[in-house]
Design an enzyme around this catalytic site. Structure first.
Site, PDB file in Angstrom:
ATOM      1  N   GLY A  46       3.962 -13.741  -4.572  1.00 46.14           N
ATOM      2  CA  GLY A  46       2.510 -13.595  -4.623  1.00 46.14           C
ATOM      3  C   GLY A  46       2.117 -12.565  -5.660  1.00 46.14           C
ATOM      4  N   GLN A  51      -3.401  -6.431  -9.422  1.00 47.40           N
ATOM      5  CA  GLN A  51      -2.096  -5.938  -9.895  1.00 47.40           C
ATOM      6  C   GLN A  51      -1.938  -6.053 -11.405  1.00 47.40           C
ATOM      7  OE1 GLN A  51       0.144  -8.293  -6.706  1.00 47.40           O
ATOM      8  NE2 GLN A  51       1.526  -6.575  -7.063  1.00 47.40           N
ATOM      9  N   CYS A  93       7.018  -5.483  -2.842  1.00 48.13           N
ATOM     10  CA  CYS A  93       5.832  -5.678  -3.687  1.00 48.13           C
ATOM     11  C   CYS A  93       6.218  -5.452  -5.140  1.00 48.13           C
ATOM     12  CB  CYS A  93       4.754  -4.687  -3.269  1.00 48.13           C
ATOM     13  SG  CYS A  93       3.264  -4.782  -4.288  1.00 48.13           S
ATOM     14  N   LEU A  94       5.727  -6.302  -6.038  1.00 47.11           N
ATOM     15  CA  LEU A  94       6.046  -6.165  -7.457  1.00 47.11           C
ATOM     16  C   LEU A  94       5.497  -4.857  -8.036  1.00 47.11           C
ATOM     17  CD1 LEU A  94       5.373  -9.842  -8.620  1.00 47.11           C
ATOM     18  CD2 LEU A  94       7.587  -8.742  -8.216  1.00 47.11           C
ATOM     19  N   HIS A 135      -0.727  -9.637   2.631  1.00 49.72           N
ATOM     20  CA  HIS A 135      -0.298  -8.700   1.590  1.00 49.72           C
ATOM     21  C   HIS A 135      -1.235  -8.768   0.383  1.00 49.72           C
ATOM     22  CE1 HIS A 135       2.990  -6.545  -0.689  1.00 49.72           C
ATOM     23  NE2 HIS A 135       2.324  -7.084  -1.690  1.00 49.72           N
ATOM     24  N   GLU A 136      -1.578  -9.993  -0.039  1.00 51.52           N
ATOM     25  CA  GLU A 136      -2.432 -10.141  -1.235  1.00 51.52           C
ATOM     26  C   GLU A 136      -3.860  -9.705  -0.951  1.00 51.52           C
ATOM     27  OE1 GLU A 136      -0.822 -10.408  -3.841  1.00 51.52           O
ATOM     28  OE2 GLU A 136       1.017 -11.093  -2.876  1.00 51.52           O
ATOM     29  N   HIS A 139      -4.063  -6.100  -1.326  1.00 53.07           N
ATOM     30  CA  HIS A 139      -4.184  -5.715  -2.738  1.00 53.07           C
ATOM     31  C   HIS A 139      -5.636  -5.773  -3.194  1.00 53.07           C
ATOM     32  CE1 HIS A 139      -0.233  -4.964  -4.323  1.00 53.07           C
ATOM     33  NE2 HIS A 139       0.265  -6.117  -3.893  1.00 53.07           N
TER      34      HIS A 139
HETATM   35 NI    NI Z   1       2.238  -6.713  -3.736  1.00 55.21          NI
END
Ligand code: NI
Length: 168
Positions: A46, A51, A93-94, A135-136, A139
């Site tokens: 995702g 981000q 998470c990226l 999660h998204e 963000h």
């Molecule tokens: Ni993330």
């Protein structure tokens, strides 16, 4: 299409709340395509627009198992209508690279969102997909999964990231 740089914690832009999308133009389509390309390249399941420094309520995901065909999902202005079955789920998470921890998430939820053309859709999600949606959406609200951890665990992660940056 283009690969976009993914912001890394503690970049303050990751803490901003994104604004709802009101215009479904060519620029938005390009953003969505770029988000997918960047997510698959990372690779991740995702990626939220915040981000990559775009403060719009847009996220992409693909929770299909590795050996199965891709399942591209775009959620715009998402709204969780109901959720159930809270459990601890392993999460990464990226924007917080090379680390993962268990955080409380709902295993099932009912989502309403807009697709890339502005059409409303609803979906019952469970498991990884439900987790990714939560999660998204976090963000898009300026939240990171590490916010759910104890301050001790969070500080350990922050320390590790600081070290990584110094040696990079
Ligand atoms: Ni993330």
């Amino acid at each position: 299409m283009a690969l976009l740089p993914i912001l890394q914690h503690p970049d303050p832009r990751l803490r901003q709340k994104a604004a709802p999308v009101t215009v479904f133009d060519a620029r938005l389509q390009t953003l969505i395509d770029d988000l997918f390309e960047t997510m698959y390249d990372a690779p991740g399941v995702g990626l939220a627009a915040t981000q990559v420094g775009v403060m719009l309520r847009v996220a992409v995901m693909d929770c299909a198992p590795k050996d199965e065909p891709p399942e591209r999902v775009v959620i715009i202005n998402p709204d969780i209508l109901s959720s159930a079955d809270r459990q601890d789920m392993e999460e990464g998470c990226l924007s917080v690279p090379d680390t993962s921890e268990k955080v409380p998430r709902y295993n099932r939820l009912h989502l309403r969102a807009l697709d890339r053309h502005g059409q409303t859709f609803e979906v019952q999600a469970e498991g990884l997909m439900a987790q990714a949606i939560q999660h998204e959406i976090d963000h898009l609200d300026g939240k990171l999964y590490i916010d759910y951890l104890s301050s001790l665990k969070r500080e350990r992660i922050n320390k590790k990231l600081r070290k990584q940056r110094q040696t990079a």
